[in-house]
Design an enzyme around this catalytic site. Structure first.
Site, PDB file in Angstrom:
ATOM      1  N   ARG A  96       0.849  -1.217   0.000  1.00 31.41           N
ATOM      2  CA  ARG A  96       0.000   0.000   0.000  1.00 31.41           C
ATOM      3  C   ARG A  96       0.874   1.253   0.000  1.00 31.41           C
ATOM      4  O   ARG A  96       0.548   2.234  -0.679  1.00 31.41           O
ATOM      5  CB  ARG A  96      -0.912  -0.010   1.231  1.00 31.41           C
ATOM      6  CG  ARG A  96      -1.724   1.266   1.388  1.00 31.41           C
ATOM      7  CD  ARG A  96      -2.658   1.164   2.571  1.00 31.41           C
ATOM      8  NE  ARG A  96      -3.348   2.406   2.861  1.00 31.41           N
ATOM      9  CZ  ARG A  96      -4.123   2.585   3.919  1.00 31.41           C
ATOM     10  NH1 ARG A  96      -4.300   1.604   4.778  1.00 31.41           N
ATOM     11  NH2 ARG A  96      -4.716   3.739   4.124  1.00 31.41           N
ATOM     12  N   TYR A 256     -14.362  10.382   0.272  1.00 30.60           N
ATOM     13  CA  TYR A 256     -13.482  10.091  -0.875  1.00 30.60           C
ATOM     14  C   TYR A 256     -13.710  11.025  -2.063  1.00 30.60           C
ATOM     15  O   TYR A 256     -12.841  11.154  -2.923  1.00 30.60           O
ATOM     16  CB  TYR A 256     -13.653   8.635  -1.333  1.00 30.60           C
ATOM     17  CG  TYR A 256     -12.965   7.647  -0.415  1.00 30.60           C
ATOM     18  CD1 TYR A 256     -11.694   7.173  -0.706  1.00 30.60           C
ATOM     19  CD2 TYR A 256     -13.566   7.199   0.749  1.00 30.60           C
ATOM     20  CE1 TYR A 256     -11.040   6.276   0.129  1.00 30.60           C
ATOM     21  CE2 TYR A 256     -12.926   6.307   1.599  1.00 30.60           C
ATOM     22  CZ  TYR A 256     -11.668   5.851   1.284  1.00 30.60           C
ATOM     23  OH  TYR A 256     -11.029   4.966   2.117  1.00 30.60           O
TER      24      TYR A 256
HETATM   25  C1  G6P Z   1     -12.109   3.716   5.142  1.00 35.57           C
HETATM   26  C2  G6P Z   1     -12.591   2.830   4.054  1.00 35.57           C
HETATM   27  C3  G6P Z   1     -11.946   1.510   4.023  1.00 35.57           C
HETATM   28  C4  G6P Z   1     -10.463   1.660   4.158  1.00 35.57           C
HETATM   29  C5  G6P Z   1     -10.131   2.375   5.426  1.00 35.57           C
HETATM   30  C6  G6P Z   1      -8.661   2.688   5.481  1.00 35.57           C
HETATM   31  O1  G6P Z   1     -12.937   3.774   6.170  1.00 35.57           O
HETATM   32  O2  G6P Z   1     -13.955   2.682   4.020  1.00 35.57           O
HETATM   33  O3  G6P Z   1     -12.274   0.902   2.813  1.00 35.57           O
HETATM   34  O4  G6P Z   1      -9.844   0.400   4.152  1.00 35.57           O
HETATM   35  O5  G6P Z   1     -10.813   3.543   5.567  1.00 35.57           O
HETATM   36  O6  G6P Z   1      -8.312   3.004   6.784  1.00 35.57           O
HETATM   37  P1  G6P Z   1      -6.802   3.041   7.244  1.00 35.57           P
HETATM   38  O7  G6P Z   1      -6.830   3.273   8.701  1.00 35.57           O
HETATM   39  O8  G6P Z   1      -6.212   1.708   6.851  1.00 35.57           O
HETATM   40  O9  G6P Z   1      -6.176   4.152   6.480  1.00 35.57           O
END
Ligand code: G6P
Length: 442
Positions: A96, A256
């Site tokens: 990622r 988003y």
């Molecule tokens: C959001 C999305 C998820 C994503 C997450 C990432 O809530 O809906 O699809 O995986 O955030 O969160 P993070 O803490 O991994 O950045």
């Protein structure tokens, strides 16, 4: 399901697993889970042990007869499952970080779901999910597949198009997060707020909002236009909206959408963060280390509040409510990713959409919204085209198709830049993209 429900969670070593366990514990009276199988891969064995042992302590504290099994043998786990949930990350957070950092070198936002990063996450993930689908077909053909793995919209699209699995639902916590954000802005309890959601995953809009059944959309739009109300998720910057734009849009964008409607400001912010605190993946890597340190504590037997710093906080509410409603034929309304079937007029019937559905024992029945407002329609269709072309590239391993997906992504400014990013990312992710590099000639 007479012996109680068997749940299999693939990616069980994830730091999010305590969310899920808490959700099953809370709902045990209605949803008697008998076996919970947490599955991971060899590389994730240590994390699986740590989080699995915490899961066992949580169940023990609750005094419930839920058996928690930990395994790296996916096929063994899947036998006779009733529900299979997926929450894995091919290449872990290190992949990622590349998804986020490489595009930034070209002044492009990586965005690990609907951006260039999302393309690569899809290319790594889709072949794996399709393998899981084959195992499900063979070992638990009646099971429901509940997918959380990102890019959840693209993954659902790929399962619908390229597998024989029909019982699939894609899930996301964004709609819950939006509803909670709206409730907070209105200063009311979230249970009183209903939102008509429609669009795609991470590209979903609130078409109308109700407080105790009465539309309060205007009020919510005004609240969103107020720069003091960030209304965003933990993982997305809360840069304020141009009030007149939000009023003109008339529907509620999700967090988003900032990547698409505020591309420049978001890019500047991501560039700045990458140089200071690190990209989101890098921040999350540190958070994860802290979380796993906490999970190791043999005296910990609850979900630690620190987990709420993750963007996916409260995702168990989405997963467990969905499973509960399918199991009990509740016929309540939940926003999920499913086959459109005409619910949104300008999206093909056989494509995945994120839309309010009635959840029955036969799965989600999408509620028709007519169409999206004309101003929102184009972007949604563009992302849908991106998801479809990306899914095709993931299945075929075809370079030109991947280039097409990269170029049509709204965050990518030109075919030339698309090719540069694509080439660098293909090379960087080589070990997880066998379909591009180890082609078997026919
Ligand atoms: C959001 C999305 C998820 C994503 C997450 C990432 O809530 O809906 O699809 O995986 O955030 O969160 P993070 O803490 O991994 O950045």
């Amino acid at each position: 399901m007479s012996k109680g429900i068997k749940i299999v969670t693939i990616g069980g070593g994830s730091s999010y697993t305590p969310e899920l366990v808490e959700g099953f514990i809370k709902r045990y009276d209605e949803l008697p889970v008998r076996e919970l199988w947490l599955v991971d891969i060899e590389e994730g064995k240590e994390k699986l042990e740590i989080v699995g042992n915490l899961a066992k302590r949580m169940v023990e504290k609750a005094g419930l007869p839920i058996e928690v099994h930990l395994t790296i043998d996916r096929r063994e786990a899947l036998k006779g499952a009733d529900f299979v949930t997926t929450q894995f990350r091919v290449g872990l957070l290190a992949a990622r970080a590349k998804d986020e950092r490489i595009p930034l070198k070209y002044n492009v936002i990586g965005q690990e779901t609907n951006g260039p990063g999302g393309l690569f996450k899809g290319l790594r993930t889709i072949p794996v999910i399709l393998d899981i689908c084959k195992d499900i077909e063979e070992l638990c053909p009646d099971a429901w597949l509940v997918n959380f793995t990102n890019p959840a919209g693209m993954v659902t699209e790929a399962v619908l198009r390229y597998s024989n699995i029909k019982k699939v639902v894609g899930l996301c916590n964004v709609p819950i997060g939006m509803r909670m954000g709206i409730a907070k802005a209105l200063d009311v309890d979230a249970s009183r707020v209903q939102v008509n959601f429609a669009g795609l995953n991470h590209m979903v809009y609130g078409l109308d909002t109700f407080l105790d059944g009465v539309s309060v959309q205007e009020q919510v739009i005004e609240a969103m236009a107020n720069p003091d109300n960030a209304m965003t998720m933990k993982n997305i910057s809360g840069l304020s909206w141009e009030p007149d734009f939000i009023r003109a849009l008339g529907v509620i964008p999700c967090g988003y959408h900032r990547y698409y409607y505020k591309t420049d400001e978001m890019l500047q912010e991501e560039l700045e963060k990458a140089d200071t605190e690190g990209t989101r993946a890098e921040v999350v890597q540190k958070l994860e280390t802290e979380l796993f340190e906490l999970y190791k504590d043999p005296n910990l037997d609850i979900k630690p509040p620190q987990l709420e710093k993750r963007g996916g906080a409260y995702y168990s509410d989405a997963a467990c409510s969905l499973i509960n409603s399918i199991y009990n034929d509740k016929r309540d309304i939940q926003p999920v990713n499913t086959r459109n079937n005409g619910a949104i007029a300008s999206i093909e019937d056989d494509s995945a959409v994120e839309v309010n559905c009635v959840i029955t024992k036969d799965g989600p029945k999408p509620i028709s919204v007519g169409d999206l407002p004309v101003a929102a329609r184009g972007l949604v269709q563009q992302i849908k085209s991106f998801e479809r072309v990306a899914a095709e590239a993931a299945v075929t391993g075809d370079y030109n198709t991947a280039l097409l997906a990269m170029t049509i992504n709204p965050l990518v400014p030109s075919d030339k830049v698309a090719k540069q990013i694509l080439d660098e990312m293909l090379e960087a992710h080589k070990e997880h993209l066998p379909q591009f590099f180890n082609k078997v000639e026919a």
